[in-house]
Motif scaffolding. Structure first.
Motif: not given
Length: 273
Positions: A223-243
């Motif tokens: 659940q934590d992974y999916l929440n962070r993934l969805i947030s990073a995609v919607t915010k276009e947070d490339r740094e978080e996506l790489n992490a």
């Protein structure tokens, strides 16, 4: 190799992708789940089933239709097959069989059995559906997200939860079908843990556990992974996506592709792109 064993349950683990096959013996049946991968590994499973079967009927359960999970289908002729309606009506059966043949060809393996897609005898089409044989009750929940055709299976009275490609101890969610459906499946997982007496959880890849706190940890991890993934995609947070990509265990071209696919599916479902 045998990864886990008690008086009723034996879990085999392939050398490839830590893929599991569960053999559960009740008073009434022998349940074999996703027999896989390599010929000698499937032979070990077959020998074990022959030793424990006696006069019990063998049932084959397929958690979903990915080729690594159906590769041993014809190793158990005469077994009754259990699968979801999505498995029965799988739109890419030919592609899955091609992947099996490609696997054998790439490693110069002569297929030990006829290559075929499971023909389902007992079709699971709704949550809570049961198959009862004597004192054995199998209860099913549709588990979509990783694929469209996944199943959770509870084996009573053993307290066994066969989760398919969810709730691994190390593998983060691979979303082949739908992120929103994956979230719903994790909510179902919470309810399963709350409403059933679970004593053993077997994921499709990774370690079996008999610890309820560990099962809950795995639900929260996904659940934590999916929440962070969805947030990073919607915010276009490339740094978080790489992490997030770096959190994938056993980094490889395969995990990179899975990460990219996860992003693409979330982007489609949550941003409309």
């Amino acid at each position: 190799m045998i990864q886990f064993k008690n008086e009723s349950i034996t879990v085999f683990q392939s050398a490839l992708f830590q893929t599991t096959c569960t053999v559960a013996v009740t008073k009434d049946i022998v349940l074999v789940t996703d027999p896989n991968w390599l010929p000698h590994e499937i032979e070990e499973i077959k020998h074990h089933v022959a030793r424990v079967q006696g006069d019990k009927e063998v049932f084959l359960l397929f958690t979903h239709g990915d080729f690594d999970h159906i590769i041993g289908y014809h190793a158990f002729p005469g077994a009754k097959v259990i699968g979801s309606k999505g498995l029965q009506e799988h739109p890419a059966k030919g592609q899955k069989l091609e992947l099996i043949q490609q696997f054998y060809n790439e490693y110069y393996i002569h297929p030990p059995y006829k290559i075929g897609f499971p023909e389902v005898d007992f079709v699971i089409s709704e949550d809570g559906q049961q198959l009862v044989v004597g004192e054995t009750a199998l209860k099913f929940y549709l588990a979509q997200g990783h694929t469209h055709d996944g199943l959770f299976t509870l084996v009573e009275p053993l307290g066994l939860w066969i989760a398919g490609d969810y709730l691994s101890d190390f593998e983060l969610p691979f979303i082949y079908y739908s992120a929103k459906a994956y979230e719903e499946t994790l909510r179902k997982a919470e309810k399963v843990l709350l409403n059933h007496k679970v004593s053993v959880l077997v994921p499709g890849h990774g370690q079996t556990t008999a610890n309820l706190e560990e099962i809950n940890r795995r639900i929260l991890l996904s659940q934590d992974y999916l929440n962070r993934l969805i947030s990073a995609v919607t915010k276009e947070d490339r740094e978080e996506l790489n992490a997030l990509e770096k959190e994938m265990a056993f980094p490889s071209n395969f995990t990179k592709k899975c990460h990219d696919d996860n992003i693409a599916i979330v982007r489609r479902e949550y941003t409309g792109e």
